[in-house]
Design an enzyme around this catalytic site. Structure first.
Site, mmCIF file in Angstrom:
data_model
loop_
_atom_site.group_PDB
_atom_site.id
_atom_site.type_symbol
_atom_site.label_atom_id
_atom_site.label_comp_id
_atom_site.label_asym_id
_atom_site.label_seq_id
_atom_site.Cartn_x
_atom_site.Cartn_y
_atom_site.Cartn_z
ATOM 1 N N ARG A 240 3.183 17.174 40.629
ATOM 2 C CA ARG A 240 2.586 17.393 39.321
ATOM 3 C C ARG A 240 1.079 17.260 39.403
ATOM 4 O O ARG A 240 0.552 16.249 39.859
ATOM 5 C CB ARG A 240 3.148 16.394 38.296
ATOM 6 C CG ARG A 240 2.626 16.630 36.889
ATOM 7 C CD ARG A 240 3.382 15.829 35.862
ATOM 8 N NE ARG A 240 3.217 14.387 36.050
ATOM 9 C CZ ARG A 240 3.641 13.490 35.172
ATOM 10 N NH1 ARG A 240 4.290 13.883 34.095
ATOM 11 N NH2 ARG A 240 3.459 12.206 35.390
ATOM 12 N N ASP B 41 8.261 6.482 43.425
ATOM 13 C CA ASP B 41 7.651 5.259 43.947
ATOM 14 C C ASP B 41 8.664 4.130 44.048
ATOM 15 O O ASP B 41 8.683 3.365 45.016
ATOM 16 C CB ASP B 41 6.486 4.826 43.057
ATOM 17 C CG ASP B 41 5.227 5.644 43.296
ATOM 18 O OD1 ASP B 41 5.166 6.346 44.324
ATOM 19 O OD2 ASP B 41 4.317 5.583 42.453
ATOM 20 N N THR C 215 -3.468 18.866 34.696
ATOM 21 C CA THR C 215 -2.784 19.801 33.800
ATOM 22 C C THR C 215 -1.345 19.374 33.494
ATOM 23 O O THR C 215 -0.733 19.900 32.561
ATOM 24 C CB THR C 215 -2.736 21.203 34.426
ATOM 25 O OG1 THR C 215 -1.915 21.161 35.616
ATOM 26 C CG2 THR C 215 -4.141 21.678 34.799
ATOM 27 N N ASP D 107 7.690 5.279 37.743
ATOM 28 C CA ASP D 107 7.711 6.429 38.652
ATOM 29 C C ASP D 107 8.934 6.307 39.560
ATOM 30 O O ASP D 107 8.995 5.425 40.426
ATOM 31 C CB ASP D 107 6.432 6.469 39.483
ATOM 32 C CG ASP D 107 6.329 7.742 40.322
ATOM 33 O OD1 ASP D 107 7.190 7.935 41.208
ATOM 34 O OD2 ASP D 107 5.390 8.520 40.100
#
Length: 210
Positions: free
Chosen positions: A105, A204, A109, A201
């Site tokens: 990602r 992670d 944006t 996340d």
């Protein structure tokens, strides 16, 4: 034909999800839980596989049995977090093929950027399950499914552990023919595009890189 959205409320899934969300859960336990939840979700997501009759000789006679009717499956994780769901899926369907789609990602944006795509050569003969623990903005799922659709598979289902309403709506609008399975539908996305309350996340936490 518009397909279905299934929020899985099975007690075992919901119990494991509560532990998964806990910020104190270790990397090892988090990884194990992701695989266990994926196994339980695949069990439900394959409920509509067609069956055919088959006679099986038992030690005591002939049994009229049911077997899956010639369907080939493929699991396609979205890298990298989707890798955490593959082992759990394969534990129930060890004969399935595994493809990979690599996306990251863009932090500015929030749009997905593709860097890798490798799918089974006979993908057009297979029912495909796209795996990603999180459905946030929906961009990665939409892009991945778009790549798979170019290869004309028999069908596509998307499986995530947690979804945000924004991502779920975006995916439904982009591909109304794709079934969506998730273990939890959360409140919203925050200003950084993360699911709230979510679980942080997923990549992670699966790989210990947080």
């Amino acid at each position: 034909m518009e397909r279905k959205v299934i929020i899985m409320d099975h007690p075992l899934i919901q119990h494991k999800l509560s532990i998964l969300r806990n910020e104190e859960t270790s990397t090892m336990d988090f990884r194990t839980l992701v695989n266990e939840i994926a196994t339980l979700m695949i069990f439900e997501a394959t409920r509509d596989l067609p069956l055919e009759s088959k006679e099986v000789k038992t030690p005591c006679g002939i049994a009229e049995c049911k077997t899956i009717s010639g369907r080939k499956l493929a699991f396609v994780p979205i890298l990298r977090a989707g890798l955490g769901m593959v082992e759990g899926a394969l534990s129930l369907v060890p004969g399935a093929r595994v493809g990979h789609i690599g996306l990251y990602r863009d932090e500015t944006t929030l749009e997905p950027v593709e860097y890798y795509c490798k799918l089974p050569k006979d993908i057009e003969e297979r029912d495909v399950f796209v795996l990603d623990p999180m459905l946030a903005t929906g961009g990665s799922a939409i892009d991945a499914i778009g790549q798979i659709k170019k290869r004309n598979p028999r069908s596509i289902k998307f499986m995530c552990i947690i979804a945000a309403p924004e991502g779920l709506e975006a995916l439904k609008n982009a591909y109304p023919d794709v079934d969506i399975f998730c273990a939890g539908l959360d409140e919203k996305l925050n200003e950084n595009g993360y699911i709230v309350p979510g679980l942080g996340d997923a990549g992670d936490r699966i790989f210990g890189t947080k």
